[in-house]
Enzyme design. Sequence first.
Site, mmCIF file in Angstrom:
data_model
loop_
_atom_site.group_PDB
_atom_site.id
_atom_site.type_symbol
_atom_site.label_atom_id
_atom_site.label_comp_id
_atom_site.label_asym_id
_atom_site.label_seq_id
_atom_site.Cartn_x
_atom_site.Cartn_y
_atom_site.Cartn_z
ATOM 1 N N LEU A 259 4.294 -6.924 -3.367
ATOM 2 C CA LEU A 259 5.166 -6.108 -2.519
ATOM 3 C C LEU A 259 6.610 -6.184 -2.996
ATOM 4 C CD1 LEU A 259 5.608 -4.612 0.338
ATOM 5 C CD2 LEU A 259 6.067 -6.921 1.215
ATOM 6 N N CYS A 260 7.322 -5.058 -2.881
ATOM 7 C CA CYS A 260 8.769 -5.062 -3.070
ATOM 8 C C CYS A 260 9.376 -4.051 -2.105
ATOM 9 C CB CYS A 260 9.160 -4.775 -4.525
ATOM 10 S SG CYS A 260 8.878 -3.077 -5.065
ATOM 11 N N HIS A 261 10.549 -3.525 -2.398
ATOM 12 C CA HIS A 261 11.212 -2.599 -1.474
ATOM 13 C C HIS A 261 10.557 -1.221 -1.470
ATOM 14 C CE1 HIS A 261 15.262 -0.694 0.029
ATOM 15 N NE2 HIS A 261 14.340 -0.749 0.966
ATOM 16 N N ILE A 288 7.754 -2.173 1.155
ATOM 17 C CA ILE A 288 7.920 -2.510 2.563
ATOM 18 C C ILE A 288 8.589 -1.367 3.330
ATOM 19 C CG2 ILE A 288 10.175 -3.623 2.314
ATOM 20 C CD1 ILE A 288 9.128 -5.743 4.356
#
Length: 302
Positions: A259-261, A288
Amino acid sequence: MLKISSSSSLHVPSICGAPVNFILSFLNPSSRKVSNFTRLALLHSTTLFPNSRNFQFPTFKRVSTMMGRPHSCSRVVTASYSAASGPGGSSGGDREILVQHLLVKEDDQKLLLDLQKRTAEGEDLSDLAVEYSMCPSKEDGGMLGWVRKGQMVPEFEEAAFGAPLNKVVKCKTKFGWHLLQVLSEREESVLEHIQPNEFHVRLQDPSFLEEAQLIDVREPEEVAQASVPGFQVLPLRQFGVWGPEITTKFDPQKDTYVLCHHGMRSLQVAKWLQTQGFRKVFNMAGGIHEYAVKVDPSIPTY
């Protein structure tokens, strides 16, 4: 400390006495476009260039664009091997091979024949690579790591995927003569995009967090603003710290979610995890931000 800019052009110093571009040139021409993350990994990760034989050559082939969203998970990397016979007599499909080699000049036939004779008499190819190879991989006993079709130049690929396990074979490329040896083979790893809704469904299963491992590659200040329970934070800027220990801290056989932005940094890490032997990796599509918008509005967006 190497400063990575937003520009696609990056000055890269030498590794093992040769420029990174020399190493990149050995790849299939269609695979040479690399990200700043990959170049950073090449420069700073002792996992990619360790003082051992666990060398893992990074995957440079670009991930194809996902066309439409007919399913909640869209496969990014798929098998594209031919059915030709490969190491151990098995087919080439869904396979990765562990390869070591040495490289000598095209006109150095005397040395080539001598090295062939010495390997036939039982000398270790990796020891000979350290002493005689022109390739920067000599520092790691000629180890190129796990590769799959489409990564290497055609002549080398044909020889490697057609070689019996542990047999030293020769081939010629534009770089010179190679003696190569396939040490092992395994099924090809898989990288998929997973939509936030589908991930949320899986997260509701009580056994999910026991069977899977979740990695958040955002920076600590980002995680402080918004987070999803269950993720272990491995900031991308600290790659040089956690990269070398990734296979000891996480199980490559477990499903791994990244997961990242917005899903871009996580995709780079997901591709790198494949080169480290992780069997099935999921990249959170949209990151996210998308998860907050589509699944959980209580998570702040930023």
